[in-house]
Design a protein around this motif. Structure first.
Motif: not given
Length: 445
Positions: A268-272, A279-281
């Motif tokens: 999961q990559l964490l995004h602003r 938010r993790p996607l």
């Protein structure tokens, strides 16, 4: 580090072609000193070279040939057919019948060593049946030492297939006799020597093992992603993760971190998000193909940049999955002495003329870092440096001149030619259809 590569009779490459990573007098910004001299002159090396050319010009086959040489060195003893008379798995030029009777040539020139670097030349020639020749030369004092020389057809009266002139290659005669007796006709002597832990041969073998990582477009993204994920969870995972997140964030794709489920291995990559939220996607279901490509590219890239003594990364069609701005930054990363202190090297193919830049300040490449691949009328690929096509001035718009065909390596098409040819075909097909008689109606009882 890699100084040059020679190849002949491999896939679309018929005649001998050479790619050099030695800087020339035309290099003004990017060459790196090696601390060695050749013919009394200091040797500087290029941290990156780009091969430009039209579709099907043979760009990818240059990289494929380098990777084939790596596989041959690593696999010829254990993975090639162990029967002495088994065929050699080479790929000679297919558009000339006589090419299958000619040998395929592969040779590298290397500079190895941490403190005092030594130049080496290693190569071999293959037929369908056997290794026809193989050689390893060293230049510890600037003069050539022949460590071994192999010729399949050399008569016994002249020393037989293997010769070890001088004392450059260490080891007692009985050890060399063991290596010779263990080497099949269809296996490389270097591979056998490394398998039996010969120290000097093992050092050359290790260079092939640790270098020439070929990154191809799309084909191996899943494999490289898995490999990168494993590096993030290994013993050096924290350091690797920090570097990876820095590179992901620098690409302006909104990533601030990475998480890996220890049980499932899911990424999961964490995004602003809004405000200061994160938010993790899910990597595979929610991230773009461009993010997949960048993440999968970073594992090999960071590995080569941090390999002791520098690594060599081969990137086929660098521009196909990376934005031109990002591709240019990858090149600049290898050029930067602080970001690339080990002097890793990048050899890439591309169609992206923006890497040539309209001006010196906008292009990441010096003139001697640009090579052109072309397909001749006979189907053979040729490779030459841009400066051989034309003594390009450093201040000229190389991007525009390349696209206008001044250096070669672009499709020979007039503007709108594809559309015109298709329109002509459509009109001819329409006329044929109009001239055909109407089919007779059939009736059923």
């Amino acid at each position: 580090m890699l100084l040059s590569f020679r190849v002949a009779n491999h896939r679309s490459i018929r005649d001998e072609q050479e790619l050099s990573l030695v800087a020339t007098e035309f290099n003004e910004r990017t060459a790196r000193e090696t601390g060695t001299r050749s013919d009394g002159k200091p040797v500087s090396v290029l941290p990156a070279v780009g091969i430009f050319g039209a579709n099907a010009s043979g760009k990818s086959n240059i990289l494929d040939a380098m990777y084939f040489m790596r596989r041959a060195v690593l696999e010829s003893l254990a993975d090639w057919d162990r029967e002495p008379d088994a065929p050699v798995p080479r790929e000679p030029f297919a558009l000339a019948h006589e090419a299958s009777d000619d040998t395929s040539l592969f040779e590298v020139e290397l500079l190895l060593g941490r403190n005092e670097k030594v130049r080496y030349t290693y190569g071999f020639e293959l037929s369908d049946d056997r290794v026809e020749s193989e050689w390893l030369h060293a230049y510890p004092t600037g003069r050539r030492q022949v460590w071994f020389d192999r010729e399949a057809d050399r008569p016994e009266a002249d020393g037989g297939e293997f010769r070890f002139p001088g004392t450059g290659l260490s080891g007692r005669k009985d050890l060399k006799d063991l290596l010779v007796s263990t080497t099949r006709p269809n296996a490389l002597f270097l591979t056998v020597g490394a398998a039996l832990n010969h120290p000097q041969l093992s050092a050359i073998h290790r260079w092939f093992r640790d270098n020439l990582w070929l990154v191809t477009t799309g084909k191996d993204v899943v494999e490289r992603t898995a490999w990168t994920r494993e590096r993030l969870t290994g013993s050096q995972g924290a350091e690797m993760r920090e570097r990876l997140v820095t590179m992901l964030a620098s690409a302006d794709i909104g990533v601030t971190g990475v998480e890996i489920d220890p049980e499932t291995g899911n990424i999961q990559l964490l995004h602003r998000g809004e405000g200061d939220s994160v938010r993790p996607l899910d990597f595979w279901s929610q991230e773009s193909l461009g993010t997949h490509a960048w993440f999968a590219f970073l594992g090999p890239l960071l590995t080569m940049l941090n390999r002791k003594g520098g690594g060599v990364l081969l990137a086929d069609e660098l521009d196909s999955s990376l934005h031109p701005v990002l591709a240019a930054e990858v090149v600049r990363l290898f050029q930067d002495q602080d970001a690339n202190p080990q002097l890793a090297q990048l050899v890439f193919t591309t169609h992206d003329a923006t890497l040539l830049g309209p001006s010196v300040t906008e292009r990441p490449l010096d003139r001697d870092q640009v090579w052109i691949a072309v397909k001749e009328g006979s189907g053979e690929s040729s490779l030459y440096p841009l400066l051989a096509a034309r003594k390009a001035r450093n201040d000229e718009n190389m991007e525009r001149r390349y696209l206008h065909g001044h250096y070669g390596g672009v499709p020979r098409l007039a503007t709108g030619e594809v559309a015109r040819q298709l329109a002509v075909l459509e009109r001819r097909l329409a006329q044929q259809t109009a001239s055909e008689p109407e089919p007779k109606a059939t009736t059923t009882a």
